[in-house]
Every structure is written in structure tokens, then in C-alpha cells.
Design a protein around this motif. Structure first.
Motif, mmCIF file in Angstrom:
data_model
loop_
_atom_site.group_PDB
_atom_site.id
_atom_site.type_symbol
_atom_site.label_atom_id
_atom_site.label_comp_id
_atom_site.label_asym_id
_atom_site.label_seq_id
_atom_site.Cartn_x
_atom_site.Cartn_y
_atom_site.Cartn_z
ATOM 1 N N PRO A 278 28.012 28.296 37.504
ATOM 2 C CA PRO A 278 29.386 28.032 37.078
ATOM 3 C C PRO A 278 29.908 29.036 36.052
ATOM 4 N N SER A 279 29.727 30.321 36.297
ATOM 5 C CA SER A 279 30.005 31.359 35.302
ATOM 6 C C SER A 279 31.467 31.416 34.890
ATOM 7 N N ARG A 280 31.667 31.919 33.663
ATOM 8 C CA ARG A 280 33.008 32.227 33.175
ATOM 9 C C ARG A 280 33.402 33.672 33.491
ATOM 10 N N TRP A 281 32.450 34.555 33.548
ATOM 11 C CA TRP A 281 32.698 35.937 33.969
ATOM 12 C C TRP A 281 31.407 36.527 34.500
ATOM 13 N N GLU A 282 31.513 37.498 35.395
ATOM 14 C CA GLU A 282 30.372 38.200 35.969
ATOM 15 C C GLU A 282 30.842 39.571 36.446
ATOM 16 N N GLY A 283 29.896 40.378 36.892
ATOM 17 C CA GLY A 283 30.198 41.557 37.698
ATOM 18 C C GLY A 283 29.920 41.199 39.144
ATOM 19 N N MET A 284 28.694 40.858 39.416
ATOM 20 C CA MET A 284 28.236 40.169 40.623
ATOM 21 C C MET A 284 26.872 39.582 40.273
ATOM 22 N N ALA A 285 26.795 38.273 40.207
ATOM 23 C CA ALA A 285 25.572 37.607 39.769
ATOM 24 C C ALA A 285 24.479 37.736 40.827
ATOM 25 N N LEU A 286 23.238 37.905 40.356
ATOM 26 C CA LEU A 286 22.099 37.995 41.267
ATOM 27 C C LEU A 286 21.615 36.627 41.740
ATOM 28 N N VAL A 303 34.876 34.088 39.836
ATOM 29 C CA VAL A 303 34.864 35.183 38.880
ATOM 30 C C VAL A 303 34.553 36.466 39.641
ATOM 31 N N ASP A 304 34.583 37.606 38.944
ATOM 32 C CA ASP A 304 34.345 38.879 39.614
ATOM 33 C C ASP A 304 33.028 38.850 40.385
ATOM 34 N N GLY A 305 33.091 39.301 41.616
ATOM 35 C CA GLY A 305 31.913 39.402 42.460
ATOM 36 C C GLY A 305 31.616 38.177 43.288
ATOM 37 N N ALA A 306 32.208 37.016 42.965
ATOM 38 C CA ALA A 306 31.863 35.783 43.676
ATOM 39 C C ALA A 306 32.295 35.842 45.140
ATOM 40 N N ARG A 307 33.545 36.220 45.385
ATOM 41 C CA ARG A 307 34.032 36.256 46.763
ATOM 42 C C ARG A 307 33.293 37.304 47.586
ATOM 43 N N GLU A 308 32.906 38.415 46.948
ATOM 44 C CA GLU A 308 32.162 39.457 47.659
ATOM 45 C C GLU A 308 30.718 39.049 47.898
ATOM 46 N N SER A 309 30.206 38.102 47.115
ATOM 47 C CA SER A 309 28.841 37.619 47.309
ATOM 48 C C SER A 309 28.731 36.676 48.490
ATOM 49 N N LEU A 310 29.773 35.906 48.737
ATOM 50 C CA LEU A 310 29.701 34.823 49.706
ATOM 51 C C LEU A 310 29.943 35.313 51.130
ATOM 52 N N PRO A 311 29.348 34.642 52.114
ATOM 53 C CA PRO A 311 29.644 34.969 53.511
ATOM 54 C C PRO A 311 31.107 34.704 53.835
ATOM 55 N N PRO A 312 31.660 35.380 54.840
ATOM 56 C CA PRO A 312 33.044 35.129 55.237
ATOM 57 C C PRO A 312 33.275 33.654 55.532
ATOM 58 N N GLY A 313 34.372 33.137 55.012
ATOM 59 C CA GLY A 313 34.722 31.742 55.235
ATOM 60 C C GLY A 313 34.296 30.801 54.136
ATOM 61 N N GLN A 314 33.366 31.217 53.284
ATOM 62 C CA GLN A 314 32.964 30.386 52.152
ATOM 63 C C GLN A 314 33.784 30.785 50.927
ATOM 64 N N GLU A 315 34.149 29.795 50.119
ATOM 65 C CA GLU A 315 35.046 30.013 48.997
ATOM 66 C C GLU A 315 34.421 29.545 47.686
ATOM 67 N N PRO A 316 34.666 30.257 46.594
ATOM 68 C CA PRO A 316 34.240 29.760 45.280
ATOM 69 C C PRO A 316 35.186 28.685 44.776
ATOM 70 N N VAL A 317 34.802 27.991 43.720
ATOM 71 C CA VAL A 317 35.655 26.984 43.094
ATOM 72 C C VAL A 317 36.244 27.581 41.823
ATOM 73 N N PRO A 318 37.337 27.037 41.313
ATOM 74 C CA PRO A 318 37.922 27.584 40.080
ATOM 75 C C PRO A 318 36.937 27.532 38.914
ATOM 76 N N ALA A 319 36.993 28.530 38.074
ATOM 77 C CA ALA A 319 36.139 28.552 36.888
ATOM 78 C C ALA A 319 36.617 27.515 35.866
ATOM 79 N N GLU A 320 35.681 26.997 35.091
ATOM 80 C CA GLU A 320 35.962 26.044 34.011
ATOM 81 C C GLU A 320 36.715 24.813 34.505
ATOM 82 N N ASP A 321 36.343 24.332 35.689
ATOM 83 C CA ASP A 321 36.978 23.151 36.286
ATOM 84 C C ASP A 321 35.871 22.179 36.694
#
Length: 390
Positions: A278-286, A303-321
Motif C-alpha cells: 500500500p505504498s505512498r510513493w515508489e519508482g517501481m516496487a520489487l 503510485v509510480d510504477g504500479a500500472r507498469e508492474s501489473l498485467p494488462p487489465g489489472q488496476e491498482p487502488v487509490p493510495a491512502e484509501d
């Protein structure tokens, strides 16, 4: 990683502070690959778990006394680092994270080709006057970096949006898909005393990360009671240690376990039903890449890198929510077929996009450009992906 078929092996000097967590794992992976290709590799770092691990690989490790954050000792840290550089006489310096990037660029000042890899921007970590100082330094220090390597296009965009003018490369993080691989979760849990004692059959959520504000474990703890109402008996394990450990233990509701710092995160990823960061900021977490390599579904914040980490079609959730985080975790715990499907997708995505060999090969390409003088000033993420596939 070989840079020239005729020249003797090039000497690379890595500078790093911190010496644990994701930054240390990236440095270790790069050093291992570079040594295997015949480079002479030195690493300057403070005492900690990283130094003996690198020596065991065959790297030349130089002790560099440095605190994790800038402070009154910075000038002496820069002087000590300058002495290391003068002694090693590297052909290329690769500085990792904000502190080593600050001290390293001040010590080298462009005399040697220098790669700076932020691993998340320092100015995102602090606010007020300190944040303004960090941003001012990153803007000014960019002139002493032959290349700034970002681990995601989003991290680069954050830098550009903040006024950092640099010669960029985007090289996504990668993980060892041989070490991080799927296996039977029940068997792994049976071998971990903390889980066996707590009930190996309970639904299990794992969060791997340093216990600090960046990683957002406090938000996860705020969400956990909601998860437990939806999934009675669920367990959450926080794997890692850090400055917020005592505070987080005081905040923890029922069903939360603390594993502390561990030498190997593989079994914890393999044991989980769901891995969350549940990061507040990242570059791309390992950690999420490692979990997906193990075939486990992940919940990430946007956060930065989350959408690029995930497979197509999967979505991150809002930070601090906490509510959104709880909903995503609960939904996965209640849907085993979905967990299995997302786990397969994640493993395939990491194999094709985030294998560690992709990352080390792309870094080798940057080194070749800088040492060969063919620096075009910017390498886009798509160009990195093309170069590592050919």
C-alpha cells in the motif's frame, strides 16, 4: 554485459546507501550479472547485510561510512567517497538511490561517466523546506549524471514534471524468476513456524517492505478490521523491519503478525493467498513483481510504477484509501478461482516483461553507450524493451 570484445574488462563502481530492501536486491542482481560477464566490479556501501553478500559473489567491496539521509556529516561522506573513487579508478560509476546519488555526484562531478538511479525520487519522501532542498538538488545534480535511469516511465514523468532535466533511460525492474516461482502454499506455510502456530489454513495476506511511511503499512492496518469483518479468521503478516516498527505494532488490530526482517522473502511470497503493497510513493516496487513471479495475486496502490508492474487489465487502488484497499483484498480472499487466474497472469507477465535478465541486459546497453561515446541523450522505455529482446 560484455562491453568490448578486445578491451580488458571494464571496472564499474556501484555506490549504494541503503544496503537493504529493494535497492540492495537490484544492486546484487546487477553485480552478479556483471561479474559473470567478466567486468571488474567494486561496490562502495556502509556496513550491513549487503557487503558480505556481495563479497561472496566475488565483488570488491569498499566500506563507505554514510547515514541513510543527508545530514551534517555529508561533507565528510563525500570526501571518503572521493578517496574510494580515486583508489578504484572506475571507468563508470553507478549510484543508487538518493543518498548515494547525492554524495556520488558531488564526489565525481562528471569526471567519470556516471549513472544515477533514483529508485523513487527523494523529494517525494519529504515536504516543506527539506522537500524543496531535495528537489533543488535533483534539478542541479542532473548535470553530473551522464544518464538518469528510472525504473518506470511514471518515475521519469515525475522527474520531468518536477523540473529535472536529464538524459534519461527507463529500465523496468526485474526479478529472478527461477528463485521466485510458484509452489504449494500449504507446504511452505507448514515450514514457517510463525504461520504454523497461527493456523496454517487461515486466509493469508502478506505485505513485504520496510516498515516506514513510504510503504504505507499504517493504511493497511487501518483497512484490516474491515477485511476481518468480511473474511473472519484472515491473517495479515508484515514482513520487514524499519523505523515505524514500534508504532505499527501499537496500531495493529487482531489478526496481524510481524515477521521482522528476513534474509529471504521467497517463502513469504509463496505462502500468501494475496500480497499487498500500500505504498505512498515508489519508482517501481520489487515486492509485487516477486509475488507475481510466485504466481500470487497482488494489490497495489496507484503510485509510480504500479500500472507498469501489473498485467494488462489489472488496476491498482487509490493510495491512502483504506476502504478501497480493504475492498480489493476482501474480494480476492473470497474468490479462489480469481486468485488463481490472476496469479497465472502475473507469472506470465513477469516472465515476459520483468525477468531480471531483461533488466541487467538493458543496463549493459546503457553502459555500452556511455563507455563507447554513443550517448544519444535519451533512451525510451520501448527502446529498452527492444534492446533486451534482440
Amino acid at each position: 554485459m560484455h562491453l568490448s570484445p578486445s578491451d580488458p574488462p571494464s571496472r564499474v563502481l556501484h555506490l549504494t546507501q541503503p544496503v537493504d530492501g529493494g535497492v540492495a536486491r537490484v544492486v546484487t542482481d546487477l553485480v552478479r550479472a556483471q561479474l559473470a560477464e567478466g567486468l571488474r566490479v567494486s561496490v562502495a556501501c556502509p556496513d550491513g547485510p549487503l557487503a558480505p553478500a556481495l563479497r561472496a559473489l566475488g565483488a570488491d567491496v569498499r566500506h563507505w561510512a554514510a547515514t541513510r539521509s543527508p545530514g551534517p556529516g555529508l561533507a565528510s561522506e563525500v570526501r571518503r567517497l572521493r578517496r574510494v573513487v580515486d583508489d578504484v579508478r572506475p571507468q563508470l560509476v553507478h549510484a543508487h538511490s538518493a543518498k548515494a546519488g547525492l554524495a556520488g555526484r558531488l564526489a565525481v562531478r562528471g569526471r567519470v561517466p556516471t549513472v544515477f538511479q533514483p529508485h523513487a525520487w527523494s523529494f517525494e519522501a519529504v515536504g516543506g523546506a527539506l522537500g524543496a532542498l531535495a528537489l533543488g538538488w535533483e534539478r542541479a545534480g542532473a548535470r553530473w549524471a551522464s544518464r538518469v535511469v528510472c525504473v518506470s516511465a511514471a518515475e521519469r514523468a515525475t522527474g520531468e514534471r518536477s523540473g529535472v532535466r536529464a538524459r534519461w533511460s527507463v529500465i523496468p525492474n526485474g526479478v529472478d524468476t527461477g528463485r521466485f516461482r510458484p509452489t504449494d502454499a500449504a507446504a511452505v506455510r507448514a515450514g514457517i513456524p510463525l504461520l504454523a502456530e497461527a493456523g496454517a489454513d487461515a486466509p493469508l495476506v502478506v505485505c513485504v517492505g520496510r516498515l516506514c511511511r513510504q510503504k504505507g503499512q499504517d493504511v493497511l492496518l487501518a483497512a484490516w478490521e474491515t477485511v476481518r469483518r468480511g473474511v473472519p479468521g484472515a491473517r495479515l503478516v508484515l514482513v520487514g523491519d524499519g523505523p515505524d516498527g514500534e508504532r505499527l505494532r501499537a496500531l495493529a488490530p487482531e489478526g496481524v503478525l510481524f515477521a521482522g526482517g528476513v534474509a529471504d522473502t521467497v517463502p513469504w511470497c509463496q505462502a500468501a493467498d494475496v500480497v499487498v503493497l500500500p505504498s505512498r510513493w515508489e519508482g517501481m516496487a520489487l515486492a509485487p513483481l516477486e509475488a507475481m513471479a510466485c504466481g500470487r495475486p497482488v494489490v497495489l496502490t496507484d503510485v509510480d510504477g504500479a500500472r507498469e508492474s501489473l498485467p494488462p487489465g489489472q488496476e491498482p487502488v487509490p493510495a491512502e484509501d483504506p476502504a478501497a484497499l480493504a475492498g480489493a483484498i476482501t474480494g480476492l480472499l473470497l474468490d479462489p478461482p480469481l486468485r488463481e487466474s490472476l496469479g497465472r497472469q502475473g507469472r506470465h507477465h513477469v516472465l515476459t516483461t520483468h525477468d531480471v535478465r531483461h533488466m541487467t541486459g538493458a543496463v549493459a546497453g546503457v553502459y555500452r553507450e556511455l563507455l563507447g561515446g554513443a550517448d544519444d541523450g535519451c533512451v525510451e522505455a520501448t527502446e529498452c524493451r527492444e534492446s533486451i529482446q534482440t
